[in-house]
Scaffold this active site. Structure first.
Site, PDB file in Angstrom:
ATOM      1  CE  LYS A 211     128.600  57.086  13.569  1.00  0.00           C
ATOM      2  NZ  LYS A 211     127.654  56.783  14.659  1.00  0.00           N
TER       3      LYS A 211
ATOM      4  CD  GLU B 205     109.842  49.470  17.500  1.00  0.00           C
ATOM      5  OE1 GLU B 205     110.465  48.421  17.746  1.00  0.00           O
ATOM      6  OE2 GLU B 205     110.263  50.328  16.703  1.00  0.00           O
TER       7      GLU B 205
ATOM      8  N   GLY C  97     118.213  49.743  13.934  1.00  0.00           N
ATOM      9  CA  GLY C  97     117.916  50.931  14.721  1.00  0.00           C
ATOM     10  C   GLY C  97     116.524  51.451  14.440  1.00  0.00           C
ATOM     11  CB  SER C  98     115.064  54.757  15.088  1.00  0.00           C
ATOM     12  OG  SER C  98     115.876  55.630  14.311  1.00  0.00           O
ATOM     13  NE  ARG C  99     108.508  53.042  10.643  1.00  0.00           N
ATOM     14  CZ  ARG C  99     107.195  52.843  10.506  1.00  0.00           C
ATOM     15  NH1 ARG C  99     106.503  53.566   9.618  1.00  0.00           N
ATOM     16  NH2 ARG C  99     106.568  51.954  11.244  1.00  0.00           N
TER      17      ARG C  99
ATOM     18  CD  GLU D 146     116.050  44.234  13.490  1.00  0.00           C
ATOM     19  OE1 GLU D 146     115.658  44.590  14.610  1.00  0.00           O
ATOM     20  OE2 GLU D 146     116.920  43.375  13.301  1.00  0.00           O
TER      21      GLU D 146
ATOM     22  CB  CYS E 254     114.065  44.479  17.094  1.00  0.00           C
ATOM     23  SG  CYS E 254     115.200  43.092  17.087  1.00  0.00           S
TER      24      CYS E 254
ATOM     25  N   GLY F 263     116.243  56.633  11.534  1.00  0.00           N
ATOM     26  CA  GLY F 263     117.624  56.435  11.130  1.00  0.00           C
ATOM     27  C   GLY F 263     117.749  55.593   9.881  1.00  0.00           C
ATOM     28  N   GLY F 264     116.994  54.503   9.806  1.00  0.00           N
ATOM     29  CA  GLY F 264     117.057  53.644   8.640  1.00  0.00           C
ATOM     30  C   GLY F 264     116.618  54.343   7.361  1.00  0.00           C
TER      31      GLY F 264
END
Length: 527
Positions: A184, A392, A241-243, A265, A303, A245-246
């Site tokens: 993606k 973060e 990516g972001s928390r 991650e 990151c 999104g994860g």
């Protein structure tokens, strides 16, 4: 290479029927006129995932030399894109040429690294326990090796348009394991993604592999990515990516009738500790400049950015902080990858500035639509009282926490979530520094995937020994890494063969070791 705004599905390029979108130039805020990209539909996701399922057995059983040659050819094709790839990535990300040339080299190098790993046979982890017919009870022949887990969905990252994107580390590791990949692509750099995707697609065709070994879909939103993770053909997910999104992908994967692993991650403040000996005398000011250079590198969009720093109070620290504030004030405004990331950065700075007792020590030069470097100071006592540690902020923002004593420092570290990195700056010739570092090291080992001494974490070496991962929420699974040869382990699972005749065993487990791979036989290493 032409960019046509097309989807790349199972060896074919086709126009998507979903919502259209354009790439944006973050340095101007204006759209890049050519081409217009068309997003995928559910039918496209179905086609890509089903083609990957059909390709799986043929690809995973491919001879190691052939799979390695495919990875090496893919590397050569991406490298050959050269200046055209770099310039498209510059236009879509605002990142400088030198950074992107280096990232292309890293992308190529890790594909070749995995090719060498495949040829070595190390990742198979072959083990054999010979039959013991005379034993009571008797034991049959037992042989084990690792095999590919199945088709993998990979999500391109915003901040690494090459090394963590279409042919980046997750894709390279999955393909090396024998897993077909459906990518993606990230909507922030769709043209860059298409160029790399076409190179991979050409490599698949040149190797005569099943076309479903690689596919790539695009969209401006999240719906098709969610559908891809939910598809029953997909057996694992790689995400950077972001928390937010994860965690969303983890929920989708967990709700499936067959849950699957998501290797995400997500977020890390990468604590950096400055012990007293490191700040003594003439060391403080040069070290402060190095710290700010790392904090603001690439507009802080790494990151491993050292977003949280901690030190013990004292006059040497005062000199260090004065020098750090001066360096921040001299920082040029940074181009962020997208307008959304820039807005999130400003929101994060406002959030951290509002912490009880927070003092904004310095801000860099300002420009509309750019990230303004920011350094915030807090007292450990205030954080221990509020029980809320800095979070973060993706961008050039750092929070420096001043601790009154070593117990305060240790207490703050105990409060930390999982991290990608933790760094100790200390004087190796100072007995007090070494003793304090020794006391803190067990805490850091529990909190981080990589521990550095007297350096800065921005910069990840691609090699056998690297760990780019850490306890949650740095990653969704702290037992794994997304960089280095150990990354392949995420996409393999062990299979044991009991009492099978030699002719039916995988080649790596047959008598005489015809592939000459490393094995453990009867509990001992054997060539």
């Amino acid at each position: 290479m032409m960019i046509n705004g097309q989807l790349l599905i199972a060896g074919a390029a086709r126009r998507g029927q979903g919502a259209s979108f354009q790439a944006m130039d973050p340095s101007t805020g204006l759209p890049i006129s050519h081409p217009v990209f068309a997003g995928a539909t559910l039918a496209d996701v179905e086609a890509a995932a089903d083609a990957a399922r059909q390709a799986f057995d043929g690809y995973r059983l491919l001879a190691a030399d052939a799979r390695a040659a495919f990875l090496e050819d893919a590397a050569a094709r991406i490298d050959a894109l050269g200046t055209a790839l770099t310039e498209r990535a510059m236009a879509e990300t605002g990142l400088p040429r030198a950074r992107l040339d280096g990232e292309r080299a890293r992308t190529v190098a890790q594909l070749r690294m995995f090719g060498a790993l495949v040829r070595s046979g190390d990742a198979l982890d072959a083990r054999i326990e010979p039959a013991l017919p005379e034993r009571q009870p008797a034991r049959s022949l037992l042989a084990m090796q690792r095999m590919a887990i199945g088709p993998v969905a990979v999500f391109g990252a915003s901040n690494f348009p090459l090394a963590f994107s279409v042919a980046g580390g997750d894709t390279a590791a999955a393909l090396a394991a024998g897993c077909p990949v459906v990518v993606k692509a990230h909507p922030a750099h769709p043209g860059t993604s298409e160029m790399v995707g076409r190179a991979l697609q050409d490599a698949v065709a040149a190797a005569g592999l099943p076309a479903g070994v690689f596919s790539m879909i695009t969209e401006a939103g999240h719906e098709m990515g969610a559908a891809l993770v939910a598809h029953p053909a997909i057996q694992a997910v790689g995400f950077t990516g972001s928390r937010v999104g994860g965690l969303a992908l983890m929920r989708i994967a967990a709700r499936r009738p067959q849950p699957i692993p998501v290797y995400a991650e997500m977020s890390s403040v990468n604590p950096t500790l400055f012990l007293p000996g490191a700040l003594a005398a003439d060391k403080a000011e040069p070290l402060a400049r190095e710290y700010i250079a790392s904090l603001t590198l690439g507009a802080g969009q790494f990151c491993t950015n050292p977003g949280l720093a901690l030190a013990l109070a004292g006059p040497d620290l005062d000199r260090f902080l004065d020098a750090a504030a001066f360096a921040v004030a001299d920082c040029a405004p940074g181009v962020m990858l997208t307008a959304g990331i820039e807005r999130a950065f400003e929101d994060g700075v406002a959030r951290e500035s509002a912490q009880p007792g927070a003092v904004v020590m310095a801000r860099g030069h300002q420009a509309d639509g750019r990230a303004q470097a920011t350094l915030i100071r807090l007292r450990a006592a205030d954080l221990l009282l509020s029980r809320r540690l800095p979070e973060e902020v993706f961008g050039p923002q750092g929070t420096f926490v001043v601790c009154s004593n070593a117990p305060e420092l240790a207490a703050l570290l105990e409060m930390l979530d999982g991290q990608l990195t933790a760094t100790l700056h200390f004087d190796a010739d100072d007995a007090a520094d070494v003793a304090l570092a020794r006391d803190l090291l067990p805490i850091l080992e529990r909190k981080a995937g990589r521990i550095l001494a007297n350096g800065f974490p921005t910069g990840v070496e691609v090699c056998d020994a690297m760990v780019h991962g850490g306890p949650f929420p740095a990653t969704s699974d702290g037992r794994s890494t997304s960089v280095g040869t150990a990354a392949i382990e995420r996409f393999l699972r062990p299979v044991c063969y009991q009492n099978l005749p030699d002719s039916l065993l995988p080649p790596a487990l047959r008598a005489g070791n015809p592939l000459r791979v490393p094995r453990r036989v009867a509990g001992r290493p054997s060539a």
